[in-house]
Design an enzyme around this catalytic site. Structure first.
Site, PDB file in Angstrom:
ATOM      1  CG  HIS A 281      -2.058  -0.932   1.156  1.00  0.00           C
ATOM      2  ND1 HIS A 281      -2.837  -1.050   0.040  1.00  0.00           N
ATOM      3  CD2 HIS A 281      -2.566  -1.809   2.083  1.00  0.00           C
ATOM      4  CE1 HIS A 281      -3.776  -1.962   0.266  1.00  0.00           C
ATOM      5  NE2 HIS A 281      -3.632  -2.441   1.491  1.00  0.00           N
ATOM      6  CB  CYS A 330      -2.132   3.276  -4.707  1.00  0.00           C
ATOM      7  SG  CYS A 330      -3.159   1.884  -5.187  1.00  0.00           S
TER       8      CYS A 330
END
Length: 646
Positions: A281, A330
């Site tokens: 993440h 991301c």
């Protein structure tokens, strides 16, 4: 009177003898230097130091002369006794180099420190060749140049010069720099002699290649991921084929990530290729990229994450020949109204590369195809990374392939940022000639982080022999195997179980974890009776003990019996690097820590790998979603601790 005439009495005047002359030195500007002379003679001796212009040095009336020179000068010391005898020491030179001394250790003791390495050259026949090396040293270092591993006996200065080169002068050159304390070697450089006016490009090499790979998947407070396991494992294998020293780690806290990066940065040096890869993440904030640690709270804050630009900044400080950061994460914007703390930019050094899985304010996806989870970016990266092409060309191919993937059309696009000024490739050769101390440190640290415990053969009282062997899935994930090699005369139905002391978390055993992870453990030729996965070894603070429990049926009594033995394997793999810091490094995390469990412990029925799950390909985002927004005013923005550590 008779007798011999007495002889006149003779008075012997002892000469002054200098038993230790001062030595020449080579130091940076205004570096503190002490010149020393030692002499023996009659009575109390006095001293006076002079500089080369025959002027007395103010205050130079002791055997030791301490100065902070600003320019190169010569010095000599006169030693007198009370009988007006005197003698001079040898002249010595204090050579001052007004060059960069940033790499000089704070506790430098005078061992040779190479400040200027020679540079590779391509020279026309008949032209002049000049290679320069400069080093600090106390005493002043001695230089000896070598060509193709052979010493050039007449080349013993800091500059090697050949006025009219011929073809025989081509080859690789390096210089040995030594004094009584130590010997150092410069980086080897290629000298190519050409006949025509067209000079071909020099062959680019690395002095070493090191890589740190981190994959975060089992988040405490955010959605878990599947692909980082396979992504990190496959990329580590490919980088090892390219000659990289690789450390691969799974599921790190913020403190553990910082400690691992610190170790990685320490091993970078001039001429080294450094590569940092992260899968997990992440998000973007004010133009900077942040990597979310597994212990980041909900909602996370910048202080719970690692700033990518800070990592690159530190890589550049080490003067690497190539610095590459690859991010399969991301880049969704998060809390953009806050003003970030400052990162002071370095001067333009070039040869830095960012490879982003996606563009600004966009998500990166992982996909499950036939039971195999992979990040889409890493999938195409692994397809091209072994090619001997410029690193930016490799990333361009990855971008083209990803752009054709219908699963992420309009959702994900690779972004490449770089300052590459030379056609450097991850496949460039490593030139390790000379084996400097820095190279030795990298070799020791990286080998320690990947060193497996030795295979053990245990003989039980019942006559059963069990072999315990080990394999590393990652630098912080160890697998222990137990195999019954021979059975006793009175035993049957033997089974083996393994456990560890202290118990270690098995991240592979959690519900919902893909069966594909088991495929990393075995090959078809290895079918053990029992396996034990030992994960999160970076948290280990004490020696680990493997307990081997053997259960068997006695053929006479038909009763089941149990025998146990223990094997101390020390601190395996990355545990030896002591990445743990503070209270978050405790092994026991309460309900989140599941003890390691043995698998497949039946002797006559070996463990079978699970069948791959065939299913539709579906992309899954690597965005860690915060359920609550943090305040957007400057006063409520947390300090970015990772950036203030500089």
């Amino acid at each position: 009177m008779t007798g011999s005439r007495p002889k006149p009495r003779q008075t012997m005047i002892q000469e002054i003898v200098i038993v230790r002359h001062p030595v020449s030195v080579c130091v940076p500007v205004i570096h503190k230097v002490t010149l020393r002379v030692r002499a023996e003679g009659t009575g109390i001796l006095s001293y006076q130091w002079f500089s080369e212009d025959e002027k007395e040095v103010p205050g130079g009336t002791q055997a030791d002369l301490t100065i902070r020179p600003k320019k190169t000068q010569r010095f000599v010391c006169r030693v007198n006794d009370h009988l007006h005898n005197y003698v001079f020491s040898e002249w010595v030179k204090v050579k001052v180099l007004d060059i960069d001394k940033s790499g000089l250790p704070v506790d430098w003791q005078g061992e040779p420190h190479i400040a200027i390495n020679p540079k590779p050259q391509t020279v026309r026949q008949g032209a002049k060749l000049a290679l320069r090396c400069a080093a600090f040293g106390i005493p002043a270092p001695h230089y000896q140049w070598h060509r193709n591993g052979q010493p050039l006996l007449d080349k013993t200065g800091d500059t090697l010069q050949i006025d009219h080169v011929t073809a025989e002068h081509g080859g690789w050159y390096m210089c040995s720099v030594s004094n009584v304390l130590e010997e150092r070697w410069t980086e080897p450089v290629d000298v190519e002699i050409v006949e025509t006016d067209q000079l071909p490009p020099a062959v680019l090499t690395a002095t070493d290649k090191v890589a740190l790979l981190i994959g975060n998947l089992n988040y405490y407070n955010h959605p878990g991921l599947m692909a980082p396991v396979m992504d990190v494992h496959e990329l580590a294998n490919l980088l090892q084929q390219l000659g990289f020293r690789v450390v691969s780690l799974l599921d790190l806290t913020r403190e553990e990530m910082s400690a691992a990066i610190d170790k990685f940065i320490q091993l970078l040096d001039r001429g080294v290729y450094g590569l940092f890869y992260y899968a997990g993440h992440g998000y973007e904030h004010a133009g900077r990229n942040y990597l979310v640690a597994v212990d980041a709270p909900q909602p996370y804050r910048t202080e719970n994450c690692v700033c990518v630009q800070r990592v690159m900044h530190r890589m550049q400080e080490r003067k690497t020949a190539l610095s590459v950061i690859l991010l399969d994460t991301c880049r969704k914007w998060y809390n953009q109204d806050c003003v970030p703390s400052a990162i002071m930019p370095l001067g333009p050094s070039g040869n830095t590369v960012y490879g982003y899985a996606t563009c600004e304010d966009a998500e990166a996806f992982e996909v499950q195809d036939g039971g195999k989870s992979t990040g889409i970016f890493t999938k195409y990266l692994n397809r091209h990374i072994l090619q001997s092409e410029k690193i930016t060309h490799i990333l361009e191919k990855v971008s083209e392939d990803l752009g054709k993937d219908p699963l992420v059309t309009g959702k994900q696009a690779v972004e490449i940022k770089h300052t590459v000024k030379e056609p450097r490739s991850l496949a460039d050769r490593v030139r390790t000639i000379g084996h400097t101390r820095e190279l030795h440190l990298r070799d020791v640290c990286w080998r320690r982080a990947n060193e497996l415990p030795q295979k053990k053969h245990l003989m039980f009282l019942c006559g059963v022999e069990v072999e315990v062997s080990f394999s590393a899935l990652f630098s912080n994930v160890l697998v222990a195997f137990a195999t019954v090699k021979t059975t006793g005369d009175h035993t049957q139905d033997c089974t083996v179980t393994l456990s560890s002391i202290p118990p270690m978390e098995d991240i592979f055993s959690r519900p919902g974890r893909s069966e594909e992870m088991d495929s990393l453990l075995f090959d078809k030729s290895h079918n053990p009776d029992c396996t034990l996965r030992l994960c999160s070894l970076q948290k280990l603070k004490e020696s680990m003990v493997i307990k081997v429990d053997l259960q068997y049926t006695h053929t006479d009594s038909k009763l089941r019996h149990t025998e146990s033995q223990q094997v101390d394997i020390g601190k395996p793999l990355v545990a030896s690097c002591k990445l743990y810091k503070g209270k978050h490094a405790a092994i026991d995390r309460g309900k989140e820590c599941a003890s390691a469990q043995s698998m497949g412990n039946i002797f006559n029925g070996k463990s079978q790998l699970h069948q791959s799950l065939a299913g539709p390909r579906r992309p899954y985002t690597r965005k860690a979603v915060c359920t609550a927004k943090t305040a957007t005013t400057r006063s409520n923005e947390p300090e970015e601790n990772d950036e203030s550590e500089l």
